[in-house]
Design a protein around this motif. Structure first.
Motif, mmCIF file in Angstrom:
data_model
loop_
_atom_site.group_PDB
_atom_site.id
_atom_site.type_symbol
_atom_site.label_atom_id
_atom_site.label_comp_id
_atom_site.label_asym_id
_atom_site.label_seq_id
_atom_site.Cartn_x
_atom_site.Cartn_y
_atom_site.Cartn_z
ATOM 1 N N LEU A 110 0.310 3.936 -7.735
ATOM 2 C CA LEU A 110 -0.278 2.891 -6.884
ATOM 3 C C LEU A 110 -1.741 2.656 -7.234
ATOM 4 O O LEU A 110 -2.196 1.526 -7.356
ATOM 5 C CB LEU A 110 -0.198 3.304 -5.411
ATOM 6 N N PHE A 114 -3.782 -0.720 -8.396
ATOM 7 C CA PHE A 114 -4.909 -1.184 -7.573
ATOM 8 C C PHE A 114 -6.178 -1.268 -8.427
ATOM 9 O O PHE A 114 -6.939 -2.229 -8.354
ATOM 10 C CB PHE A 114 -5.097 -0.216 -6.402
ATOM 11 N N ARG A 117 -6.603 -4.249 -10.664
ATOM 12 C CA ARG A 117 -7.029 -5.463 -9.956
ATOM 13 C C ARG A 117 -8.484 -5.391 -9.540
ATOM 14 O O ARG A 117 -9.140 -6.395 -9.361
ATOM 15 C CB ARG A 117 -6.170 -5.666 -8.711
ATOM 16 N N HIS A 118 -9.007 -4.177 -9.319
ATOM 17 C CA HIS A 118 -10.388 -4.027 -8.847
ATOM 18 C C HIS A 118 -11.064 -2.989 -9.738
ATOM 19 O O HIS A 118 -11.211 -1.827 -9.373
ATOM 20 C CB HIS A 118 -10.404 -3.562 -7.388
ATOM 21 N N ALA A 286 -8.673 -3.616 1.521
ATOM 22 C CA ALA A 286 -7.789 -4.147 0.457
ATOM 23 C C ALA A 286 -6.752 -3.094 0.074
ATOM 24 O O ALA A 286 -5.585 -3.411 -0.182
ATOM 25 C CB ALA A 286 -8.624 -4.548 -0.762
ATOM 26 N N PHE A 287 -7.146 -1.826 0.053
ATOM 27 C CA PHE A 287 -6.197 -0.774 -0.325
ATOM 28 C C PHE A 287 -5.106 -0.626 0.731
ATOM 29 O O PHE A 287 -3.922 -0.525 0.404
ATOM 30 C CB PHE A 287 -6.935 0.559 -0.530
ATOM 31 N N ASP A 289 -4.022 -2.910 2.833
ATOM 32 C CA ASP A 289 -3.138 -4.091 2.743
ATOM 33 C C ASP A 289 -2.199 -3.954 1.545
ATOM 34 O O ASP A 289 -1.016 -4.261 1.622
ATOM 35 C CB ASP A 289 -3.955 -5.385 2.591
ATOM 36 N N PHE A 290 -2.763 -3.469 0.428
ATOM 37 C CA PHE A 290 -1.982 -3.315 -0.804
ATOM 38 C C PHE A 290 -0.834 -2.315 -0.597
ATOM 39 O O PHE A 290 0.318 -2.579 -0.937
ATOM 40 C CB PHE A 290 -2.945 -2.854 -1.907
ATOM 41 N N VAL A 291 -1.152 -1.166 -0.020
ATOM 42 C CA VAL A 291 -0.129 -0.129 0.185
ATOM 43 C C VAL A 291 0.983 -0.665 1.090
ATOM 44 O O VAL A 291 2.171 -0.517 0.798
ATOM 45 C CB VAL A 291 -0.763 1.148 0.794
ATOM 46 N N SER A 293 1.839 -3.776 1.840
ATOM 47 C CA SER A 293 2.631 -4.948 1.457
ATOM 48 C C SER A 293 3.332 -4.770 0.109
ATOM 49 O O SER A 293 4.325 -5.428 -0.152
ATOM 50 C CB SER A 293 1.753 -6.206 1.438
ATOM 51 N N GLU A 294 2.834 -3.856 -0.743
ATOM 52 C CA GLU A 294 3.396 -3.860 -2.097
ATOM 53 C C GLU A 294 4.045 -2.557 -2.555
ATOM 54 O O GLU A 294 4.782 -2.550 -3.535
ATOM 55 C CB GLU A 294 2.306 -4.245 -3.105
ATOM 56 N N SER A 295 3.762 -1.443 -1.872
ATOM 57 C CA SER A 295 4.237 -0.175 -2.459
ATOM 58 C C SER A 295 5.756 -0.116 -2.558
ATOM 59 O O SER A 295 6.295 0.430 -3.515
ATOM 60 C CB SER A 295 3.681 1.035 -1.732
#
Ligand code: PGA
Length: 314
Positions: A110, A114, A117-118, A286-287, A289-291, A293-295
């Protein structure tokens, strides 16, 4: 027309207060300095923006129009500032994570995505067992913990994002390896290798056997890492109960097998956990939200071959 942002700012303050003195106080300027800015703005606009009747100041029709636009310009400027600050935060921010030793089998995947992207983000990551994770949360030394479900309490918020099945593992040559639907009681004859006290895997395993008739095993051994347990099971020292996330490579290479035991797997879930009311940086938000919605779409839960029913998160 050559007007400046400074003139607009002064104009906006006078128009809002309809009072030169109050506007001057708010802007930490002298009253003549405010009058001068308004005079220069009126010269640029080519018409009066205020009219004075007695002691009262009014906006002219042109003044009302300029006021409307000056509010919109101010709004856009502050939005621009916010967006730029957020971008700066996302490009150069720092993220602090504390990760359960068992979750560390997928968290690097993950983080890799991430990080792509950043690029400028720095991640401080500590890998430890459940007990120490809870300590880090209560000491507020981490943005997030990635762990099994935390104990209920008012001070933590937690969100499930991925399944975490715990399975019984054995060496491929073990006599039970080819058996179907092994009854739980049959496991009592076996030696079990367990994680250390403080491990979430161990706590879940103990809870499960207590709830299923309080099975006691012939012999138990204790080791403080998933890797050590896998090696010991592979060497034929006994059986283990571990998260399937730790077994991807061994199952693929057929160095270990998952036993088909009745009522297994123990279906747990991974949670992203933080202190209630924690103020997040742009990166931390952002992390999270990422975890969430996308993990699920980015990670695969290794398959043991056995099936499991849908269960609510534990
Ligand atoms: P671990 O896992 O402490 O056994 O590594 C954490 C958890 O399951 O909560």
């Amino acid at each position: 027309m050559n007007i400046t942002l400074r003139q607009l700012k002064v104009f906006e303050a006078v128009a809002r207060h309809l009072n030169y003195t109050r506007a001057a106080e708010e802007l930490f300027l002298s009253q003549p300095a405010v009058s001068m800015q308004i005079k220069q703005l009126e010269e640029q606009v080519g018409q009066p923006l205020f009219e004075q009747m007695g002691k009262k100041v009014y906006l002219t029709d042109a003044g009302k129009e300029v006021y409307r636009y000056s509010l919109a310009i101010e709004h856009h400027l502050s939005e621009m500032q916010m967006v730029l600050e957020e971008m700066k935060g996302l490009q150069h921010g720092r993220l602090t994570l504390t990760v359960a030793s068992t979750a560390n089998y997928f968290v690097p995947t993950l983080l890799g995505i991430f990080n792509q992207r950043h690029r400028g983000v720095t991640v401080d990551i500590e890998v430890t067992n459940r007990e120490n994770l809870l300590k880090a949360l209560s000491a507020n030394t981490t943005d997030f913990a990635i762990m099994g479900r935390p104990p209920p309490g008012p001070e933590l918020e937690y969100y499930p994002f991925l399944e975490n099945p715990l399975v019984v593992l054995a060496a491929p040559e073990h006599p039970l390896a080819s058996r179907k639907q092994i009854p739980l009681e049959r496991l009592a004859e076996e030696t079990f290798i367990m994680r250390e006290r403080g491990s979430g895997t161990r706590a879940a395993r103990e809870r499960f056997f207590d709830e299923h008739g309080g099975i006691r095993f012939r012999k138990t051994m204790e080791m403080n890492s998933n890797e050590a347990i896998k090696q010991a099971v592979q060497a034929g020292l006994g059986l283990g109960v571990l998260s399937i996330h730790t077994l991807e490579v061994e199952l693929m290479l057929q160095r270990l097998v998952v036993l088909d035991v009745v009522d297994f797997p123990i279906m747990r879930h991974w949670y992203i956990v933080h202190r209630k009311g924690k103020r997040f940086s742009a990166v931390a938000q952002a992390f999270k939200d990422f975890v969430l919605s996308e993990s699920e779409s980015l990670l695969t839960v290794p398959s043991s071959g056995s099936t499991s029913a849908a269960v609510p998160p534990v």
